[in-house]
Motif scaffolding. Structure first.
Motif, PDB file in Angstrom:
ATOM      1  N   SER A 123       0.832  -1.205   0.000  1.00 58.67           N
ATOM      2  CA  SER A 123       0.000   0.000   0.000  1.00 58.67           C
ATOM      3  C   SER A 123       0.871   1.261   0.000  1.00 58.67           C
ATOM      4  CB  SER A 123      -0.945   0.008   1.206  1.00 58.67           C
ATOM      5  OG  SER A 123      -0.277   0.273   2.410  1.00 58.67           O
ATOM      6  N   ALA A 124       1.972   1.233   0.740  1.00 61.09           N
ATOM      7  CA  ALA A 124       2.873   2.387   0.790  1.00 61.09           C
ATOM      8  C   ALA A 124       3.552   2.621  -0.557  1.00 61.09           C
ATOM      9  CB  ALA A 124       3.917   2.183   1.885  1.00 61.09           C
ATOM     10  N   ALA A 125       3.951   1.542  -1.214  1.00 60.41           N
ATOM     11  CA  ALA A 125       4.637   1.664  -2.512  1.00 60.41           C
ATOM     12  C   ALA A 125       3.728   2.282  -3.573  1.00 60.41           C
ATOM     13  CB  ALA A 125       5.128   0.288  -2.969  1.00 60.41           C
ATOM     14  N   LEU A 126       2.426   2.028  -3.466  1.00 57.25           N
ATOM     15  CA  LEU A 126       1.485   2.593  -4.445  1.00 57.25           C
ATOM     16  C   LEU A 126       1.429   4.117  -4.381  1.00 57.25           C
ATOM     17  CD1 LEU A 126      -1.371  -0.042  -4.091  1.00 57.25           C
ATOM     18  CD2 LEU A 126      -0.101   0.443  -6.195  1.00 57.25           C
ATOM     19  N   ASP A 173       5.086  11.888  10.958  1.00 55.32           N
ATOM     20  CA  ASP A 173       5.270  12.817   9.835  1.00 55.32           C
ATOM     21  C   ASP A 173       5.834  12.091   8.616  1.00 55.32           C
ATOM     22  OD1 ASP A 173       4.326  14.975  11.271  1.00 55.32           O
ATOM     23  OD2 ASP A 173       6.308  15.660  11.905  1.00 55.32           O
ATOM     24  N   GLN A 174       6.769  11.183   8.845  1.00 53.45           N
ATOM     25  CA  GLN A 174       7.346  10.400   7.748  1.00 53.45           C
ATOM     26  C   GLN A 174       6.294   9.516   7.086  1.00 53.45           C
ATOM     27  OE1 GLN A 174      10.725   8.583  10.024  1.00 53.45           O
ATOM     28  NE2 GLN A 174      11.861   9.023   8.147  1.00 53.45           N
ATOM     29  N   LEU A 175       5.486   8.868   7.917  1.00 54.15           N
ATOM     30  CA  LEU A 175       4.524   7.899   7.391  1.00 54.15           C
ATOM     31  C   LEU A 175       3.433   8.544   6.549  1.00 54.15           C
ATOM     32  CD1 LEU A 175       4.034   5.410  10.374  1.00 54.15           C
ATOM     33  CD2 LEU A 175       5.373   5.088   8.300  1.00 54.15           C
ATOM     34  N   LYS A 176       3.111   9.791   6.821  1.00 49.79           N
ATOM     35  CA  LYS A 176       2.029  10.449   6.080  1.00 49.79           C
ATOM     36  C   LYS A 176       2.286  10.459   4.581  1.00 49.79           C
ATOM     37  CE  LYS A 176       0.069  13.335   9.718  1.00 49.79           C
ATOM     38  NZ  LYS A 176      -0.083  14.704  10.270  1.00 49.79           N
ATOM     39  N   GLN A 177       3.566  10.596   4.193  1.00 52.03           N
ATOM     40  CA  GLN A 177       3.867  10.630   2.753  1.00 52.03           C
ATOM     41  C   GLN A 177       3.712   9.263   2.096  1.00 52.03           C
ATOM     42  OE1 GLN A 177       8.100  11.269   1.724  1.00 52.03           O
ATOM     43  NE2 GLN A 177       8.551  10.973   3.906  1.00 52.03           N
ATOM     44  N   TYR A 178       3.666   8.184   2.928  1.00 48.83           N
ATOM     45  CA  TYR A 178       3.482   6.829   2.410  1.00 48.83           C
ATOM     46  C   TYR A 178       2.067   6.309   2.659  1.00 48.83           C
ATOM     47  CZ  TYR A 178       8.604   6.523   2.208  1.00 48.83           C
ATOM     48  OH  TYR A 178       9.928   6.724   1.918  1.00 48.83           O
ATOM     49  N   ASP A 179       1.213   7.117   3.261  1.00 45.19           N
ATOM     50  CA  ASP A 179      -0.110   6.676   3.709  1.00 45.19           C
ATOM     51  C   ASP A 179      -1.107   6.758   2.562  1.00 45.19           C
ATOM     52  OD1 ASP A 179      -2.633   6.384   4.966  1.00 45.19           O
ATOM     53  OD2 ASP A 179      -1.797   7.106   6.857  1.00 45.19           O
ATOM     54  N   LEU A 180      -1.515   5.588   2.050  1.00 42.77           N
ATOM     55  CA  LEU A 180      -2.416   5.539   0.907  1.00 42.77           C
ATOM     56  C   LEU A 180      -3.784   6.111   1.255  1.00 42.77           C
ATOM     57  CD1 LEU A 180      -2.697   4.639  -2.057  1.00 42.77           C
ATOM     58  CD2 LEU A 180      -3.364   2.372  -1.213  1.00 42.77           C
TER      59      LEU A 180
END
Length: 253
Positions: A123-126, A173-180
């Motif tokens: 999901s993060a890679a998408l 904060d980091q995870l938000k940019q990977y959060d589908l």
């Protein structure tokens, strides 16, 4: 005959599963990420089925797993969970670059899938790579910031979280940019399948199902978005889910 080949892609210990007759031919490729505390070898049954259908399957070991375990303590691995997920996403680009440079990827037909932590990685890679053509998320969460907060709260209740509140805030904060779930438009109508057991005690079923309900209405082609929920199934992928995953890729990749 299906061959299993050891390959170090950049610094990533991997297995390549492919029909031996097609070992050096350009083929559509599926990268499959394993779950937390698992390893690349554990997904060979699915890789075999996909290789029989004419795909090249890449099974990488995640950081601190399999050949990369390096006698790490269980606590260190636990608190590194999200670093591992983000590293997986970065290393997916290394895998794609390797396939491009060797001419082994056919017509940019690149798919991705994974179980649990591997599903979260998917999901993060998408959110990062528009060149992913299709994906399968097996008992993973597309709501990774929400899930991270759930895990942090669980650790805090046990009183053994060896990181500061400042570090936790930085992680969110980091995870938000990977959060589908924060950027569903990144799907861009790409074919996506979910499978999740309704009784999963580890990764909340409702994370993936409520996300699916939200995005499914936005898909023009309803055949490109699919959710399989399995009753009386916990946090374990069974044969049914494996067969459905193989069917999805043969249809969409």
């Amino acid at each position: 005959m299906i061959g299993v080949y050891k390959e170090e892609i950049k610094t990533i210990p991997s297995l390549i599963v492919v029909d031996a007759e097609n070992e050096n031919k350009a083929l559509p490729v599926i990268t499959f990420f394993h779950g937390f505390t698992s390893a690349k070898e554990h997904n060979l049954p699915l890789a075999y089925l996909l290789a029989e259908e004419g795909y090249r399957v890449v099974l990488p070991d995640s950081k601190y797993h399999g050949a990369r375990e390096n006698e790490i303590s269980e606590m260190r691995r636990q608190v590194s969970f999200w670093d591992i997920v983000m590293q997986n996403v970065i290393e997916l680009k290394d895998i794609k670059d390797y396939l491009d440079s060797t001419g082994l990827l056919l017509d940019n037909r690149f798919g991705i899938a994974g179980t649990s932590m591997g599903g979260i990685t998917t999901s993060a890679a998408l959110t990062q790579y528009p060149w992913i053509k299709t994906a399968v998320i097996l008992m993973g969460s597309p709501k990774i910031t929400t899930y991270a907060k759930t895990l942090v709260n669980s650790f805090k209740k046990m009183g053994n979280l060896p990181v500061t509140d400042e570090e936790i805030s930085h992680l969110y904060d980091q995870l938000k940019q990977y959060d589908l779930s924060e950027q569903p438009e990144k799907l861009n109508q790409r074919p996506l399948m979910f499978w999740h057991g309704e009784d999963d005690p580890v990764v909340p079923f409702d994370h993936s199902y409520t996300f699916y309900e939200k995005v499914a209405s936005e898909y023009t082609n309803k055949d490109n978005i699919f959710f399989i929920k399995e009753a009386n199934r916990g946090h374990k992928v069974g044969r049914f889910a494996i067969l459905e995953t193989a069917k999805w890729f043969t249809k969409h990749l």
